[in-house]
Design an enzyme around this catalytic site. Structure first.
Site, PDB file in Angstrom:
ATOM      1  N   GLY A 257       0.815  -1.210   0.000  1.00 32.73           N
ATOM      2  CA  GLY A 257       0.000   0.000   0.000  1.00 32.73           C
ATOM      3  C   GLY A 257       0.847   1.257   0.000  1.00 32.73           C
ATOM      4  O   GLY A 257       2.078   1.213   0.003  1.00 32.73           O
TER       5      GLY A 257
ATOM      6  N   LYS B   5      -9.191   1.901   4.793  1.00 31.70           N
ATOM      7  CA  LYS B   5      -9.083   3.286   5.262  1.00 31.70           C
ATOM      8  C   LYS B   5     -10.094   4.227   4.616  1.00 31.70           C
ATOM      9  O   LYS B   5     -10.182   5.386   5.011  1.00 31.70           O
ATOM     10  CB  LYS B   5      -7.669   3.801   4.994  1.00 31.70           C
TER      11      LYS B   5
ATOM     12  N   LYS C 298      -8.862   9.816  12.272  1.00 37.18           N
ATOM     13  CA  LYS C 298     -10.295   9.503  12.252  1.00 37.18           C
ATOM     14  C   LYS C 298     -10.713   8.614  13.428  1.00 37.18           C
ATOM     15  O   LYS C 298     -11.900   8.385  13.644  1.00 37.18           O
ATOM     16  CB  LYS C 298     -10.668   8.857  10.916  1.00 37.18           C
TER      17      LYS C 298
ATOM     18  N   LEU D  57      -0.250  12.996   1.568  1.00 37.12           N
ATOM     19  CA  LEU D  57      -0.421  13.470   0.200  1.00 37.12           C
ATOM     20  C   LEU D  57      -0.040  12.392  -0.798  1.00 37.12           C
ATOM     21  O   LEU D  57       1.034  11.813  -0.724  1.00 37.12           O
ATOM     22  CB  LEU D  57       0.437  14.706  -0.030  1.00 37.12           C
TER      23      LEU D  57
ATOM     24  N   SER E 287      -1.491   9.459  -1.349  1.00 36.45           N
ATOM     25  CA  SER E 287      -1.849   8.059  -1.067  1.00 36.45           C
ATOM     26  C   SER E 287      -3.032   7.655  -1.934  1.00 36.45           C
ATOM     27  O   SER E 287      -3.829   8.484  -2.353  1.00 36.45           O
ATOM     28  CB  SER E 287      -2.182   7.873   0.413  1.00 36.45           C
TER      29      SER E 287
ATOM     30  N   VAL F 139      -7.447  12.742  -1.754  1.00 37.27           N
ATOM     31  CA  VAL F 139      -8.067  13.831  -2.503  1.00 37.27           C
ATOM     32  C   VAL F 139      -7.162  14.395  -3.592  1.00 37.27           C
ATOM     33  O   VAL F 139      -7.644  14.775  -4.663  1.00 37.27           O
ATOM     34  CB  VAL F 139      -8.517  14.946  -1.523  1.00 37.27           C
TER      35      VAL F 139
ATOM     36  N   ARG G 256     -20.309  13.183   2.893  1.00 43.80           N
ATOM     37  CA  ARG G 256     -20.606  11.774   2.630  1.00 43.80           C
ATOM     38  C   ARG G 256     -20.887  11.036   3.944  1.00 43.80           C
ATOM     39  O   ARG G 256     -20.589  11.567   5.020  1.00 43.80           O
ATOM     40  CB  ARG G 256     -19.418  11.125   1.907  1.00 43.80           C
TER      41      ARG G 256
END
Length: 580
Positions: A272, A343, A385, A423, A425, A429, A511
């Site tokens: 990953g 995730k 989170k 940033l 990943s 975003v 969301r």
């Protein structure tokens, strides 16, 4: 096909090409020197001396050119340092010739010594031109962009010495070097910069100052802005990662090396975004061997092919206890870094049982086996989170944190590391926005006020390894992520960077499970470590036997409402939002 193979450049072919060229040029310059010495009519008695001088002086030049490695320099990379070596090698060749001449004068007489001096200068001129000719042709045949450099420093000097696909017109800076010269360029005030094809930034700047500089250049209608990275020797387009990244000032590479060096390290989720970078860093810092665990075939294949360290790849799902148990018993790792997890918030909201099994059961399996097999250090990769979670993903990661803090660890030091978005990943975003910009589509933002923390993947992962050197047992370490960034501001910055309409944004609404603001602490109780980039959260005590029973009950549930109810019982601060 055969012709292309013959013409394909190699070190041997390059050396042979220059060697033959130097022989031809050496004869030409010597003959021309004789012609010039005798007004283009060489007396017969001197013709013989020409053919005595030629093999000796040419042989000496070839010898010194070889010693100074001039036959191993690519045509297109011949530059000032190589020219200096050429001058030195040629000078030594001619000095050596005169030594031989005075030792064996009778053999060479009659010989016009002034012709040898003329030949020396002609050799420098013609052989030097021969070496640099390709660069001159490329420069004038190709459409070479004009560029200016912002920054007067060692990086600029390094860049100017190289063969780059830009014609540098000027160097600008706003420091105390304005007015001085660097590599022949006068350093001009940055305020005087004018519109040009390209700007290459070599100046080291903090994040805010770099943002201000880019905004300033954009106002000057400069669209092509690049950054020079001397470590990779690359000139690359400035990216949103460069503008957003919070670079830790207290990265302790010595501590990381001491933690990793000569250790056998098992990494779950090795293919990953986080896991693969952890693998690269472990290789960089001298790990003895890596055990790569991932349930994604392509990801595992990719990282296994990339690494050059001793490693063993295992295509295994951490939720399969017996399978992962065999890996631990066979490999006996000294360090375990658990990065395997689901995730993505919306996907976990729609698939809560999968999130529970993968995140909670997978983590419990790996922790239990690490303890059972006497692993020295265990690091759990957690997330912001998990702090007052409003979604299933965050709640499952909080359960993992609680288990890591309270399990009977025996001789294993267990720690969790909590940080925000990294940033670049997968699924994050920034790549999503880049794809939409490339497709010329509006950028979708869920809410005008939504904010997130950001850090570069390599820097976040280095801090993860640095945490390993601090861990005692049961701590949750928090990476200082700097100031949170509004996603809407990020979208506008990216649109501006790619010269698109800054208002091309659509707001879609939050969301399922999504928060407006992420947090890194459950409460303000925290402990500063010796590094300002790393904090320790206050511990949460919990009866481990009760927690194990609750996790077992959770693993048997399948309905979403039952899973959420049980998660709320375990994680008291879990508050599912109304969009669930």
């Amino acid at each position: 096909m055969i012709l292309s193979e013959i013409l394909k450049p190699t070190i041997f072919k390059r050396a042979l090409f220059f060697l033959l060229g130097d022989i031809v040029i050496s004869f030409f310059t010597l003959y021309l020197a004789y012609l010039l010495r005798f007004n283009f009519v060489i007396p017969k008695e001197y013709i013989e001396s020409l053919f005595k001088v030629f093999p000796l002086i040419t042989g000496l030049k070839l010898f010194f050119y070889f010693v100074f490695k001039l036959y191993f320099v690519s045509w297109k990379f011949f530059s000032l340092p190589e020219l200096k070596r050429l001058i030195l090698a040629t000078t030594l060749a001619y000095l050596s010739f005169f030594i031989v001449f005075y030792l064996f004068k009778d053999f060479f007489i009659p010989m016009p010594r002034s012709a040898i001096l003329i030949d020396y200068f002609l050799s420098l001129l013609f052989i030097g031109f021969f070496r640099i000719s390709k660069r001159l042709v490329i420069k004038h045949v190709k459409d070479v962009n004009e560029a200016v450099i912002v920054g007067a420093n060692e990086k600029t000097l390094s860049l100017l010495k190289q063969n780059i696909p830009y014609e540098i017109k000027a160097v600008y800076d706003d420091g105390n070097l304005v007015g001085s010269y660097i590599y022949g360029y006068k350093v001009l005030p940055l305020s005087e910069i004018e519109k040009t094809d390209t700007v290459i930034i070599t100046k080291e700047l903090p994040q805010k100052e770099l943002n201000r500089l880019v905004d300033f250049l954009k106002k000057k209608e400069i669209g092509d802005i690049k950054i020079y990275n001397p470590f990779e020797n690359k000139i690359k387009d400035i990216s949103i990662e460069d503008l957003l990244a919070r670079k830790p000032k207290d990265l302790d590479k010595k501590a990381i090396k001491n933690f990793v060096k000569n250790k056998k390290i098992l990494i779950t989720g090795a293919g990953g975004s986080i896991g693969s970078e952890i693998c690269r860093l472990c290789e960089k810092y001298g790990a003895k061997e890596l055990v790569l665990v991932d349930n994604g075939e392509f990801n595992l294949y990719s990282i296994n092919e990339e690494l050059n360290i001793k490693r063993k790849p295992y295509l295994i799902d951490v939720t399969k206890y017996e399978e992962i148990k065999r890996v631990f018993e066979k490999e006996k790792p000294e360090i375990v870094i658990h990065a395997a997890a689901y995730k993505h918030v919306p996907l976990c909201e729609h698939n809560p049982r999968s999130a529970v099994i993968n995140n909670v059961i997978g983590t419990k399996n790996v922790i239990d086996l690490a303890v059972e097999n006497g692993v020295k250090n265990f690091i759990l990769i957690s997330t912001d989170k998990a702090v007052r979670p409003t979604n299933v993903m965050g709640a499952t990661k909080r359960v993992c944190e609680l288990y890591a803090q309270n399990v009977e660890s025996k001789n294993t030091k267990i720690a969790a590391v909590r940080f925000g978005n990294v940033l670049g990943s997968s699924g994050s975003v920034v790549p999503k926005f880049k794809k939409l910009i490339e497709e010329d589509k509006p950028l979708t933002v869920t809410h005008p006020e939504i904010t997130r923390y950001f850090m570069l993947i390599p820097e976040a992962c280095e801090l993860v390894l640095q945490v390993g050197s601090l861990a005692q047992n049961g701590e949750i370490f928090i990476l200082n992520m700097g100031e949170p960034v509004k996603i809407a501001d990020l979208a506008r910055k990216m649109l501006k960077l790619y010269e698109k309409d800054e208002n091309n944004i659509i707001y879609t609404g939050l969301r399922p499970g999504e928060k407006l603001y992420e947090e890194l602490l459950i409460n303000e109780a925290e402990k500063q470590t010796k590094y300002e980039s790393i904090f320790v959260a206050a511990p949460t005590q919990m009866d481990i036997n009760l927690l194990q029973k609750e996790i077992e009950k959770l693993s048997k549930l399948s309905k979403k409402e039952n899973i959420i109810k049980k998660l709320k019982e375990i994680v008291k601060e879990y508050r599912p939002n109304s969009r669930n």
